[in-house]
Design a protein around this motif. Structure first.
Motif, PDB file in Angstrom:
ATOM      1  N   ILE A 260      15.577  31.725 -27.410  1.00  0.00           N
ATOM      2  CA  ILE A 260      15.227  30.842 -27.942  1.00  0.00           C
ATOM      3  C   ILE A 260      13.727  30.018 -28.344  1.00  0.00           C
ATOM      4  CG2 ILE A 260      17.742  29.546 -26.550  1.00  0.00           C
ATOM      5  CD1 ILE A 260      16.545  28.018 -24.701  1.00  0.00           C
ATOM      6  N   SER A 261      12.987  30.658 -27.501  1.00  0.00           N
ATOM      7  CA  SER A 261      12.128  30.473 -28.035  1.00  0.00           C
ATOM      8  C   SER A 261      10.988  30.156 -29.108  1.00  0.00           C
ATOM      9  CB  SER A 261      10.929  31.160 -26.900  1.00  0.00           C
ATOM     10  OG  SER A 261      10.216  32.824 -27.405  1.00  0.00           O
TER      11      SER A 261
ATOM     12  N   GLY B  21       9.687  32.505 -19.120  1.00  0.00           N
ATOM     13  CA  GLY B  21      10.954  33.177 -20.538  1.00  0.00           C
ATOM     14  C   GLY B  21      10.311  32.926 -21.666  1.00  0.00           C
ATOM     15  N   TYR B  22      10.708  31.661 -21.383  1.00  0.00           N
ATOM     16  CA  TYR B  22      10.629  30.072 -22.956  1.00  0.00           C
ATOM     17  C   TYR B  22       9.149  30.244 -23.293  1.00  0.00           C
ATOM     18  CZ  TYR B  22      11.498  25.931 -25.736  1.00  0.00           C
ATOM     19  OH  TYR B  22      11.519  25.212 -26.755  1.00  0.00           O
ATOM     20  N   GLY B  23       8.330  30.020 -22.393  1.00  0.00           N
ATOM     21  CA  GLY B  23       6.598  29.674 -23.272  1.00  0.00           C
ATOM     22  C   GLY B  23       5.925  30.907 -23.212  1.00  0.00           C
ATOM     23  N   MET B  24       7.111  32.394 -23.027  1.00  0.00           N
ATOM     24  CA  MET B  24       6.366  33.408 -23.955  1.00  0.00           C
ATOM     25  C   MET B  24       6.456  34.719 -24.483  1.00  0.00           C
ATOM     26  SD  MET B  24       3.634  34.859 -19.868  1.00  0.00           S
ATOM     27  CE  MET B  24       3.027  36.044 -21.285  1.00  0.00           C
ATOM     28  N   GLY B  25       7.976  33.968 -25.041  1.00  0.00           N
ATOM     29  CA  GLY B  25       8.925  34.797 -25.073  1.00  0.00           C
ATOM     30  C   GLY B  25       9.002  35.214 -27.040  1.00  0.00           C
ATOM     31  N   ALA B  26       8.205  34.042 -27.538  1.00  0.00           N
ATOM     32  CA  ALA B  26       7.887  34.256 -28.420  1.00  0.00           C
ATOM     33  C   ALA B  26       6.366  35.503 -28.846  1.00  0.00           C
ATOM     34  CB  ALA B  26       7.309  32.658 -29.310  1.00  0.00           C
ATOM     35  N   ILE B  27       6.057  35.520 -27.934  1.00  0.00           N
ATOM     36  CA  ILE B  27       4.774  37.128 -28.003  1.00  0.00           C
ATOM     37  C   ILE B  27       5.871  37.762 -28.616  1.00  0.00           C
ATOM     38  CG2 ILE B  27       3.193  38.601 -26.964  1.00  0.00           C
ATOM     39  CD1 ILE B  27       2.753  36.100 -24.721  1.00  0.00           C
TER      40      ILE B  27
ATOM     41  N   THR C 210       8.761  37.945 -30.535  1.00  0.00           N
ATOM     42  CA  THR C 210       8.809  38.137 -32.347  1.00  0.00           C
ATOM     43  C   THR C 210       7.395  37.566 -33.234  1.00  0.00           C
ATOM     44  OG1 THR C 210       8.928  35.867 -31.948  1.00  0.00           O
ATOM     45  CG2 THR C 210      10.670  37.210 -31.407  1.00  0.00           C
ATOM     46  N   THR C 211       6.394  36.645 -32.774  1.00  0.00           N
ATOM     47  CA  THR C 211       5.244  36.447 -33.173  1.00  0.00           C
ATOM     48  C   THR C 211       5.037  37.030 -34.521  1.00  0.00           C
ATOM     49  OG1 THR C 211       4.725  35.258 -31.734  1.00  0.00           O
ATOM     50  CG2 THR C 211       3.084  35.095 -33.736  1.00  0.00           C
ATOM     51  N   PHE C 212       4.154  38.317 -33.869  1.00  0.00           N
ATOM     52  CA  PHE C 212       4.346  39.562 -35.788  1.00  0.00           C
ATOM     53  C   PHE C 212       5.548  39.936 -36.339  1.00  0.00           C
ATOM     54  CE2 PHE C 212       0.626  39.303 -32.618  1.00  0.00           C
ATOM     55  CZ  PHE C 212      -0.097  38.913 -32.930  1.00  0.00           C
ATOM     56  N   PRO C 213       6.629  40.087 -35.759  1.00  0.00           N
ATOM     57  CA  PRO C 213       7.242  40.583 -36.959  1.00  0.00           C
ATOM     58  C   PRO C 213       7.822  39.447 -38.134  1.00  0.00           C
ATOM     59  CG  PRO C 213       7.912  41.224 -34.373  1.00  0.00           C
ATOM     60  CD  PRO C 213       6.423  40.593 -34.660  1.00  0.00           C
ATOM     61  N   ILE C 214       8.013  38.170 -36.960  1.00  0.00           N
ATOM     62  CA  ILE C 214       8.020  37.866 -38.136  1.00  0.00           C
ATOM     63  C   ILE C 214       7.401  36.647 -38.873  1.00  0.00           C
ATOM     64  CG2 ILE C 214       8.819  34.876 -38.090  1.00  0.00           C
ATOM     65  CD1 ILE C 214       9.924  35.230 -35.607  1.00  0.00           C
ATOM     66  N   SER C 215       5.546  36.956 -38.760  1.00  0.00           N
ATOM     67  CA  SER C 215       4.940  37.110 -39.538  1.00  0.00           C
ATOM     68  C   SER C 215       4.685  37.435 -40.683  1.00  0.00           C
ATOM     69  CB  SER C 215       3.927  37.031 -38.781  1.00  0.00           C
ATOM     70  OG  SER C 215       3.025  36.918 -39.992  1.00  0.00           O
ATOM     71  N   ALA C 216       5.382  38.858 -40.612  1.00  0.00           N
ATOM     72  CA  ALA C 216       5.259  40.053 -41.416  1.00  0.00           C
ATOM     73  C   ALA C 216       6.367  40.292 -41.955  1.00  0.00           C
ATOM     74  CB  ALA C 216       5.651  41.711 -40.502  1.00  0.00           C
ATOM     75  N   SER C 217       7.555  39.499 -41.460  1.00  0.00           N
ATOM     76  CA  SER C 217       8.683  39.181 -42.431  1.00  0.00           C
ATOM     77  C   SER C 217       8.970  38.181 -42.967  1.00  0.00           C
ATOM     78  CB  SER C 217       9.956  39.066 -41.401  1.00  0.00           C
ATOM     79  OG  SER C 217      11.404  38.858 -42.362  1.00  0.00           O
ATOM     80  N   LEU C 218       8.566  37.175 -43.405  1.00  0.00           N
ATOM     81  CA  LEU C 218       7.710  36.207 -43.815  1.00  0.00           C
ATOM     82  C   LEU C 218       7.201  36.603 -44.705  1.00  0.00           C
ATOM     83  CD1 LEU C 218       7.216  33.445 -41.758  1.00  0.00           C
ATOM     84  CD2 LEU C 218       9.149  33.477 -43.269  1.00  0.00           C
TER      85      LEU C 218
ATOM     86  N   THR D 198      -1.487  32.318 -19.915  1.00  0.00           N
ATOM     87  CA  THR D 198      -2.130  31.493 -19.241  1.00  0.00           C
ATOM     88  C   THR D 198      -0.481  30.861 -19.116  1.00  0.00           C
ATOM     89  OG1 THR D 198      -3.346  29.768 -20.381  1.00  0.00           O
ATOM     90  CG2 THR D 198      -4.676  32.144 -18.991  1.00  0.00           C
ATOM     91  N   ASN D 199      -0.953  30.118 -20.094  1.00  0.00           N
ATOM     92  CA  ASN D 199       1.010  29.460 -19.791  1.00  0.00           C
ATOM     93  C   ASN D 199       1.823  29.349 -19.328  1.00  0.00           C
ATOM     94  OD1 ASN D 199       1.646  26.011 -19.991  1.00  0.00           O
ATOM     95  ND2 ASN D 199       2.464  26.962 -22.426  1.00  0.00           N
ATOM     96  N   GLY D 200       2.229  30.622 -19.570  1.00  0.00           N
ATOM     97  CA  GLY D 200       3.115  31.618 -19.205  1.00  0.00           C
ATOM     98  C   GLY D 200       2.935  31.811 -18.009  1.00  0.00           C
TER      99      GLY D 200
END
Length: 437
Positions: A47-48, A167-173, A175-183, A295-297
């Motif tokens: 859900i992040s 898990g919520y604060g760092m989970g998007a690490i 998915t960030t690059f795969p989603i960026s590439a998919s976009l 650091t936030n995670g």
């Protein structure tokens, strides 16, 4: 005749069948709770992305819908506000029907919101799908998982809440690059549809393994080094206590102070003249944001773990003061790009732990039976902080033409909350648990 143990050997002299069974149950529960924490962590990671990858979606969605950024950002506001302000209602449903059913529904709603958003051709449809449905789904999972894991770890509540929040604060690490590439390759519609399906499927599978913990004493005989309630308080009872409202005000103060600065980083980095400067061969602002996410995670489980050993309020005082001091040094050295990057990480390190320290302190104080609903009420304070933080910082800067008052307010809030933790919350909780627990 002695009762055989699980391995088939005779138990030690003096052991009864009941003692042997209790020990076996405790050992099984001790193993199971780590599995439960892992499953909760996976649910949080699914859900992040709606919040932390939103920035990647803005330009393609603006082009698709033909709208300006302020109109589009209403979607993000709806996501955050619904996640925070519906928390008590969602927590009550989880306490009533159990974590597996509700967290399953939450992960499905969160994933499906992306699938439906892929078909949105109007602004209102995007608000309804990505914003409203997504906000309700992420809220159920966030509050549900945090309230769930603190019940499994009566001796390590701070650490467990911190792992879940990380898990919520760092989970998007992940998915960030795969989603960026998919976009870039497939476009926003296909990306929303594909990753919505993935998030829903992974979250649903992980949530099927969630179980309500046994009695806290069978999970672990150890007790955290902090004042702990000896009975469970219903939300209606908790809301009548000044102690809850003290925690509510403190979390609002910390949420506001952190968001006043962190939500405006791009703006004041440009004003300070460091946004385009190279640090270690990289642009200062993107490097700072990358370090900040890490650091936030990291701070969430780390300070949670420390609080299990040194006490909640002692840890709060140190962490909150650390953020205040880091902000002061950050402001005084604002023209130094290297220090700007490094100190931004320290600021986030002193802020993110509120998501482990407050839920564990609340559960220590008011018990485990209604932990999810009770935390739902406390989590509203973050929603209030998100309203005050961004707009208040922008308003102060607009009227004064300077970022100094913004930093000044944030520093005062940090240091004041540190003092409240040590000299007001700590003795008040000790009295409450000792007299009324």
């Amino acid at each position: 005749m002695p009762t055989p143990s699980l391995e088939g050997a005779a138990p030690p002299a003096g052991h009864t069948a009941t003692q042997t069974t209790t020990q076996a149950t405790a050992q099984t529960a001790a193993h199971t709770r780590w599995v439960q924490l892992g499953l909760g962590l996976v649910c949080m990671m699914t859900i992040s992305s709606p919040q932390y990858v939103w920035t990647l979606m803005t330009k393609p969605l603006m082009a698709k819908l033909g709208i300006a950024l302020p109109e589009l950002q209403v979607t993000f506001s709806l996501l955050v506000l619904l996640q925070a302000f519906f928390s008590p209602f969602q927590g009550a449903l989880i306490d009533r029907f159990g974590p597996r059913m509700l967290i399953s529904i939450g992960t499905l709603l969160s994933g499906v919101s992306w699938v439906l958003a892929s078909y949105a051709h109007t602004t209102s449809m995007l608000y309804l799908t990505y914003g409203c449905i997504g906000g309700l789904g992420t809220g159920i999972v966030y509050v549900g998982v945090v309230g769930f894991v603190v019940r499994w770890f009566p001796d390590r509540r701070g650490f467990a809440a911190g792992v879940a929040a990380a898990g919520y604060g760092m989970g998007a690490i992940v998915t960030t690059f795969p989603i960026s590439a998919s976009l870039a390759t497939h476009g926003v519609e296909s990306t929303l549809w594909l990753y919505g399906i993935i998030f829903a499927a992974v979250g649903l599978v992980a949530s099927q393994g969630l179980r309500v913990p046994p009695a806290a004493e069978s999970v672990s005989a150890a007790i955290s080094r902090t004042a702990v309630a000896t009975r469970d308080y219903r939300p209606s009872e908790m809301l009548k206590t000044p102690l809850f409202w003290l925690m509510f005000v403190m979390m609002t103060m910390m949420s506001t102070s952190g968001l006043m600065v962190t939500s405006q980083m791009a703006s004041f980095a440009a004003d300070f003249g460091v946004s385009k400067v190279l640090v270690f061969g990289l642009a200062a602002l993107p490097l700072a944001l990358t370090i900040d996410r890490f650091t936030n995670g990291l701070t969430r489980p780390l300070f949670g773990w420390i609080s299990d050993r040194l006490g909640r309020e002692n840890t709060m005082c140190f962490a909150f003061a650390l953020e205040g001091v880091a902000m002061a040094v950050w402001l005084l050295t604002r023209d130094n790009a290297v220090l700007f990057v490094l100190l931004s990480g320290v600021v986030f390190f002193g802020w993110g732990e509120i998501f482990s320290l407050f839920p564990s302190t609340l559960t220590d104080t008011f018990g485990t039976r209604y932990a999810t609903t009770n935390y739902g009420w406390l989590y509203i304070s973050f929603g209030i902080g998100s309203i005050f933080g961004g707009p208040l910082a922008a308003l102060l800067h607009q009227h004064t033409g300077s970022w100094v008052p913004v930093f000044g307010c944030a520093i005062v809030l940090d240091l004041s909350t540190a003092v409240l933790a040590m000299f007001v919350l700590k003795p008040a909780r000790a009295r409450f648990v000792g007299v009324r627990g």
